[in-house]
Each structure stands twice: as structure tokens, then as C-alpha cells.
Design an enzyme around this catalytic site. Sequence first.
Site, mmCIF file in Angstrom:
data_model
loop_
_atom_site.group_PDB
_atom_site.id
_atom_site.type_symbol
_atom_site.label_atom_id
_atom_site.label_comp_id
_atom_site.label_asym_id
_atom_site.label_seq_id
_atom_site.Cartn_x
_atom_site.Cartn_y
_atom_site.Cartn_z
ATOM 1 N N LYS A 287 -14.806 7.589 -4.260
ATOM 2 C CA LYS A 287 -16.103 7.899 -3.652
ATOM 3 C C LYS A 287 -16.615 9.250 -4.133
ATOM 4 C CE LYS A 287 -14.360 5.469 0.365
ATOM 5 N NZ LYS A 287 -13.621 5.671 1.629
ATOM 6 N N HIS B 136 0.799 -1.225 0.000
ATOM 7 C CA HIS B 136 0.000 0.000 0.000
ATOM 8 C C HIS B 136 0.827 1.267 0.000
ATOM 9 C CE1 HIS B 136 -4.156 -1.455 0.458
ATOM 10 N NE2 HIS B 136 -3.650 -2.441 1.173
ATOM 11 N N THR C 194 -8.744 5.921 -2.093
ATOM 12 C CA THR C 194 -10.103 5.426 -2.364
ATOM 13 C C THR C 194 -11.129 6.539 -2.218
ATOM 14 O OG1 THR C 194 -10.223 4.657 -0.065
ATOM 15 C CG2 THR C 194 -9.679 3.018 -1.750
ATOM 16 N N LYS D 89 -8.813 13.564 4.373
ATOM 17 C CA LYS D 89 -7.942 12.391 4.429
ATOM 18 C C LYS D 89 -6.988 12.606 5.601
ATOM 19 C CE LYS D 89 -6.968 13.191 0.104
ATOM 20 N NZ LYS D 89 -7.133 11.968 -0.630
ATOM 21 N N ARG D 90 -6.289 11.563 6.003
ATOM 22 C CA ARG D 90 -5.374 11.750 7.137
ATOM 23 C C ARG D 90 -4.340 12.814 6.776
ATOM 24 N NH1 ARG D 90 -0.554 8.463 6.639
ATOM 25 N NH2 ARG D 90 -0.715 7.070 4.837
ATOM 26 N N LYS E 84 0.394 14.154 1.312
ATOM 27 C CA LYS E 84 -0.962 14.400 0.819
ATOM 28 C C LYS E 84 -1.203 15.887 0.554
ATOM 29 C CE LYS E 84 -2.891 10.247 2.964
ATOM 30 N NZ LYS E 84 -3.385 9.532 1.776
#
Length: 980
Positions: free
Chosen positions: A826, A452, A822, A710-711, A716
Site C-alpha cells: 500500500k 501465513h 501487505t 502494523k501490529r 516486526k
Amino acid sequence: MASPSPMRLSSATAGSMRTQGLLGCSSVSGIIGAASRSSRSKLLMMRNTAKLNLTMMRNRRSSFTLVKCVSSSEAPQKLQEQDPLSHEHETTTSLGSFTPDATSIASSIKYHAEFTPLFSPENFELPQAFCATAQSVRDALIINWNATYDYYEKLNVKQAYYLSMEFLQGRALLNAIGNLELTGSYAEALSKLGYKLEDVAGQEPDAALGNGGLGRLASCFLDSLATLNYPAWGYGLRYKYGLFKQRITKDGQEEVAEDWLEMGNPWEIVRNDVSYPVKFYGQIVSGSDGKKHWIGGEDILAVAHDVPIPGYKTKSTINLRLWSTKAASEEFDLYAFNAGKHTEANEALANAEKICYILYPGDESIEGKTLRLKQQYTLCSASLQDIITRFERRSGATVNWEEFPEKVAVQMNDTHPTLCIPELMRILIDIKDLSWEDAWNITQRTVAYTNHTVLPEALEKWSLDLMQKLLPRHVEIIEMIDHELIRTIITEYGTSDSKLLEKKLKEMRILDNVELPVEFADVLVKPDETIEPHDELENPEQEVEKDNNEEAKEAGEEIIAKEDEKEALLQPVPELPKLVRMANLCVVGGHAVNGVAEIHSEIVKDEVFNSFYQLWPEKFQNKTNGVTPRRWIRFCNPALSKIITKWIGTEDWVLNTEKLAELRKFADNEDLQKQWREAKRANKMKVAALIRERTGYSVSADAMFDIQVKRIHEYKRQLLNILGIVYRYKKMKEMTPKERKANFVPRVCIFGGKAFATYVQAKRIVKFITDVGATVNHDPEIGDLLKVIFVPDYNVSVAEMLIPASELSQHISTAGMEASGTSNMKFAMNGCILIGTLDGANVEIREEVGEDNFFLFGAKAHEIAGLRKERAEGKFVPDPRFEEVKKFVRSGVFGPYNYDELMGSLEGNEGFGRADYFLVGKDFPSYIECQEKVDKAYQDQKTWTRMSILNTAGSHKFSSDRTIHEYARDIWNIEPVELP
């Protein structure tokens, strides 16, 4: 101990209660009426009905068979006699021939409120209503659950087992009744009892069993496995306090323990008869039989807690088995306690229980590292013991271990369950008496690994010394696996090119910074260079002799240097820690390795595990992630789901998402566009109310909802987003009101996500976002033109509200660093347009929805290494707009907090925490220019709505159903098993 079906002792009782509650009480009059009646009146009427129910149950009790729990010592034929499978006709008929109506459901809820309460009986308020409702639903699930398990037992099918440290389930009630197709009936039943379904469902806490995409993916996979009728179970840990509950204060993020279990969990069934011993520490001794024995040390028990996972429009209901940990009662030191040494007396029990206290305990200390490793081993050991017990029971009197991989597939979700490999080897060799060769063959054929991440720090490496102390037998096994790997590498590459061999060993070995075994000690020693004798000189003189002596001396020194080099090669580097590389162990010990997006899988093959790919190319696969369309559009966005069904002409898209592509032909239809916008705005109104409730800020539903949830992590790039907002705010402040209105679309910029408790830089980013929000949101000149919101304690339930309301979603990680993502799937599925880099699944989403319906910016993955090199060489020239923003931040406009550390991370050319490793400055110009395109597009609502529709239409590939079909076909080799 035994591994019974999900509901043995209670299955008949539960079936009786359900049948009595849903069938026997359908004619009972006096249903509780309007919501205006007091809760005490409700309770009184419920009690009267429940007493009647109990009388009816007693009269019918003879028609139900009590099912006994069986232990692993009982013969399989006894199991067959006692299992509900022998009453298959009775069970399946009750499932297939009866659909409960609202009246019978109300009776069932009332029965549970009275006879299986988790609360005192004085009141029947919302929390009690939720628990009684959940128990009513669980009755139906248990019947399907048992039927599913029993059918698997009867057929002895191959079963997949998904091991994950996280399962981010979210709330279960609406998902369960949706999958059972009982949403309308339960809404009506609760209305009869004076409540709204959404209010009752809102009482359920999110199960605190995960943090981010890893756990959410695992939960989507379980939903798809059940829906598609694949025989499978999930295994995880039951975290008492979760990761943490996030609070946002003036100081930024604060963490407190989750309280999701404080009022009990109506979905789980504790299996006190299903527990397994797990050992730590101790020593290894060789017995007289030549076998290794792991003795002494610290012993705990892992206890099973089962949670039913229903499929959509199918009877299949699979199991998520979660382990809690405890010590045996005799470990409590009564003598010490009575002597007043209370902490000492309870030490063994506390040490056992704390293993499952929180997800990802801080690992800065040796105690934290030890606890994390204990968690991972507990998951692996308990789960494998359970799997093996089930295999042996299904095998009957004669167990053929060669068949184990034909009946069992174990999937390791990331490196956390890596210890499955040495643990399975230990059990097969030390307990089941298999040879090393047979055990290794079985293990490799059974286990598979999903990668991952490409981040080096996320590819786990454990201290060899710590593992040696905690799991001594496993280290012996890992050393033997490493030994065999070295032999394979030498066989493949030979010894003629020592530099190549050294490189391969360094990259591929499981043990890092550990000397080669004695057997291979000479393979990296360079051959001696022959020292040629000097030609004899004519008429030698003293000076010449002196020169020759010096040359001889130098030659001798060279020889000594060569010998020293040989010695150095054989010695470990003392300053480097000895490590166990878990990802390498996964690749070596499994038969398949998969990435989770096309670009990620290519990076895995070309960079992360390139040497392994060259050696075993057949192991490597891609399995692009997916999300369940049930939870992530059908149930969380019912308004849009109805529109999709209306225009496609069928609801089959919930199971066959390829049908979403049919929306493309209606993308320009004005009626569809109007309905689409109305549904979106209704969802935005709900989020506006949520924001007001959680933060106190009021936002306009007429503004664009721009969301990044998101975290919190530097890669990110929430920092890029908020700096873009700061630039936007600064430009607004420089304009007149008229200019602002002409140049900017009103936006509500929404953030959500947790920063790990010890991740200082991530917590600085959270603080920065909230400080910017506090300034912008109170600026009267800006008003509704720009709002910055940080939604505290982001979780699945919050996501289920935010995602349907989203119009723009940011997936802006540094290219090549996000494995897949993911949430991007969504958002696209719900008609949200993405802005992002060519990273992870963004690449495939853009291909499916169309390049014109995706806002692309930023450097490409193949450019990143060169850009970092350019930075290190001092050649990077920052954009003036980027420098302007940093200066604005440092001016103090967002408060007194010192942001030098945060801004400093974006400056300089080298050094830890410096040099803008994640290329925020490099991508900033491209990002703000892309945001200008977003503004322009949003001003044309017809075009924007068309883009939104095409995003939903193009999201069909990203169903977890498709992903699970691929895993089942290519890795697990399992087939669907549909219940009769």
C-alpha cells in the site's frame, strides 16, 4: 435451515423503495437547502417529502413483486418460480438503464431518514445522515446483490468460499459509492441536504472484525473477487466487541471494548431464517445401523448476518456472511430465574453469545482456550452446513456428492479454519452416509490452505485432551487421518532406516507426543543384536570362569536395556502434552498449500513443511499477496489518482494496474514532480490535523513523514525503529543548533498498531515509544527537527489517511520471519519509499521498483540461524553505538519507568526473553547507517520525488486482482461470471 439469496423478503421492498426514492421523487421540489438551516427545519422538510414519497409508493405498489423466503425443504423448481430471477428483465433493466442523479439520491436519503430510521425522529444530525445515506446505498447494492446470487443459482457455477477469522473491512460508505461510480452524485445530494460527504462518511465506525494483515488481505480479496466477477463468498464471525479499542495513557496501552455496533450496522441484513445448530461436548455412540452418533452436550445456533461486497464498475456484488451465536429460547431457565437464580437461569444463553464477543480472546486460561476453539469450530461448522445446503439445493432432486469439489472450493485463510477438514468428513460420513474413502477424496479435492507464518508459536497446536472433550467425534476422525498418514509415511520411507522413519513421523504426524497406533507399534523397534557365545577356553580356571560370568552378566544387562528401549519407544513421554498440529492437518487434508510471497513460499517448502514438500511437491504453490487499488489508492488518495490518470491518459489503471508502469517514462518530468509533491503535501496537512486531534501534538508538514504502522510484535521490530530514533535524538542533543540543521532532515516519526492484550513485551514497546515521544516532543532545543507520534487505535480509516501522506515507511522485520506483509504494498502504491530488510514481499517490491529506490539494510534470511548460533556461543560483539543507546535509555532520560526488562531482552546469550532473538543489536549498525542515506536522499527533493514516482510505477504487480486471478486459476478452478 435454508441458505437464501442475500435479500429475499426485503429485495422487492428494497427495490421498490430504491426505485421510488431514486426515480419517483426526482421531480419533487423543495429540496433541503444550505447547511445553515437548522436540523429541525431540515427534518420538517424531509418529512413532507417523505409523505409524498409514501403516497407515490402506495400508488406504484402493484408494479412490484414481493419475493418470498424459501427453505431448504422447498423444491428447487419452487425456488426458481419465486426467485427474482424470474423477473430478471425487470431487475437488470432498472440497474442498467438508470443512473441516479443527485436529486433522486437526496429523495432516497430523506425517505430512509423518515421510514427506516435507526434514530429518534427529532433531529437529523450527522449520525442520522450517515445511516440514511448508507441505507440509500444499500438499496442499490441489494438489487445487484440479488441479481448476482440468482445468476449463480441459475448457472449452478463452481463457487469459492473464503473462510477467515478476520475481515478488516474498514468503513464501507465511500468504498461502496466509489465502486458504484456514484461518489459525485452522493456528494452533491448531501450538499443539497446541508452536509459534506466526507463529514457524513466520517460518522461511520470501522467494522471491528479484524486486527492486522490477515483480515485486511481477506477484505482486499473480497473486493477483487467481486470486481473480477468471480463467484465467491466470504465467511467469518460477527464480533460484537472486536479485538479492542486502544487507548494510550501515561501507563501505555489500555484496552476497552469496541463499540462499533452500538448504533446498529446499516450495511448488514440479519438472516433470522438462516441458522444452523452447532454442538460441543457430548459423547459418541454407535447406532444399530453401524453409524456414529454425536449426542448430548451443549447446543447453540449460528445465525447469519449478510454484508454486500460490491465490485468496481460491475454489477457483481458478492456476499460476506458473518455468524453470530445464540441459544434457543427454551434454554433460558425460567424456573431458576423466578427462584432468584438469575445468573444460573441465563447461563446457557450467555455461554452461546460470548462465543462471538471478541476476536482472539485471551488464551492463558483453559476457559480462554476453550472459547477460542469454540470460535473456530463455529465458523467451520456453520459455514460448511450453509455451503452444503446450497450445493444440495442447486443439485436438485438428485445429489451427486462426487460433484461437490466440482462446485465448491473452500479456502482456509491460515490455520484457524482447519476444523473444516474433520467437520466436512463428519457431515459426509455421519449425516450423508458416504464411505470414509469417498468422503476423504471429496474433502481433499475441496479444501486448500494458505500459510501465513513461519513462527512456530503461530502454527496452532491444540491440546488433544481439550479437543477430545469439546469435539469428541472430530478427534476420532483426526486420529483416523493421522493413522492413514502414518501408513503413507511408512510406505514411502520403509522401515529399514529406523532413525529416518522416526524423524519423519515426528515431523509429519498430526498428533504430537502421542504413541503410535497398535498396528504400527513395532516399526520403530530396533532389531535385537545377537549375543555371540564365547569361544570355549582351553584349561579353564576359576578366574577365567569369573570373567566369563561377568561378561555374561553384562551381556544380559545389555539385553534388558534393549528391551527397556523397546518399551520406551512405545510409551508416550508423560511430561509432554499431547497436541493436535493444525498446520499438519491442513497440509494433509487439502489439495493445495500456498505461501504468500516468493521468499516465504520457499521457506515453507525448505523449512516449515519440508518433509511434506518432499512427499507431495505438487501441493505447494506461491501466491504473492496483493491489495485492492480501489480502496488503497483510487479512493483514499484521490489527488494522486487524478495525477496518475492525467499522465497515463486513462483511468484503466484502477482495473489494470500494469498501466502504472507507464509513469516510469515521466519520472523526471518537472511538471509531474511538482504536482506529485503538491499532492503529497496536501495529504500531509490532513495527517497533521489528525495528529493534533488524536494526540494533541503539532507537527510540521515540511518535515519528512516516516511511518511504521502494523501490529506490535517483537519480530516486526518497532523496537529497532524507536532505538534508532533514540540514537538520533542523542546525537542531536550533542550538537549545536547549526550542526543539527546541517546533519539531520526534520522528521515526524509516526507509529501505530495494537499490542495483544496479554503480550507483555509488546506493551512495553508501546510504553517506550510513548515515553520517548513525551520527552522529544517537549524538548525546545529540538523543536520540529524531530517528533515522535504514536497514533492511538490504529485501524483501516487511520491507514487511509496515513499511507497517502507517507514519504518513508519502515518494514524492518527480522529477515525470514514476515510471511509477506501487505502494508508495504500500500505504501509503495502511494509513492512512499521503503526502508526494510530482505523479508516477505519486500524482496519482490525491491525487484519491481528498482534497487536504487528501496533502502535496504540488515542480515539476510539464510544468515539468521548462523547468527543465532553465534550468539548462543558467546561470539557476538555488539556495536558500541548500540551499547551507547541502551545506556542512554537506562539513564532515565525518558522518565522513571524501569526499562531493564526491555533492554535485557537484547542482552545475554541464552534464556527465555533474552539473547536478542530478533537480532535488533545485530542489525542496529546497518540500520542507522541506512537512515543516514535516507537523510541524504531526502535533501535532494528532485531525486526523492523521482524515487517516489518509480515506487508507484513499480507497484503494479501488487494488486490483489493479480493474486485472485492466480488463486482462481491454480487452486480454485473457477471462472468469471459476468452478469448480463
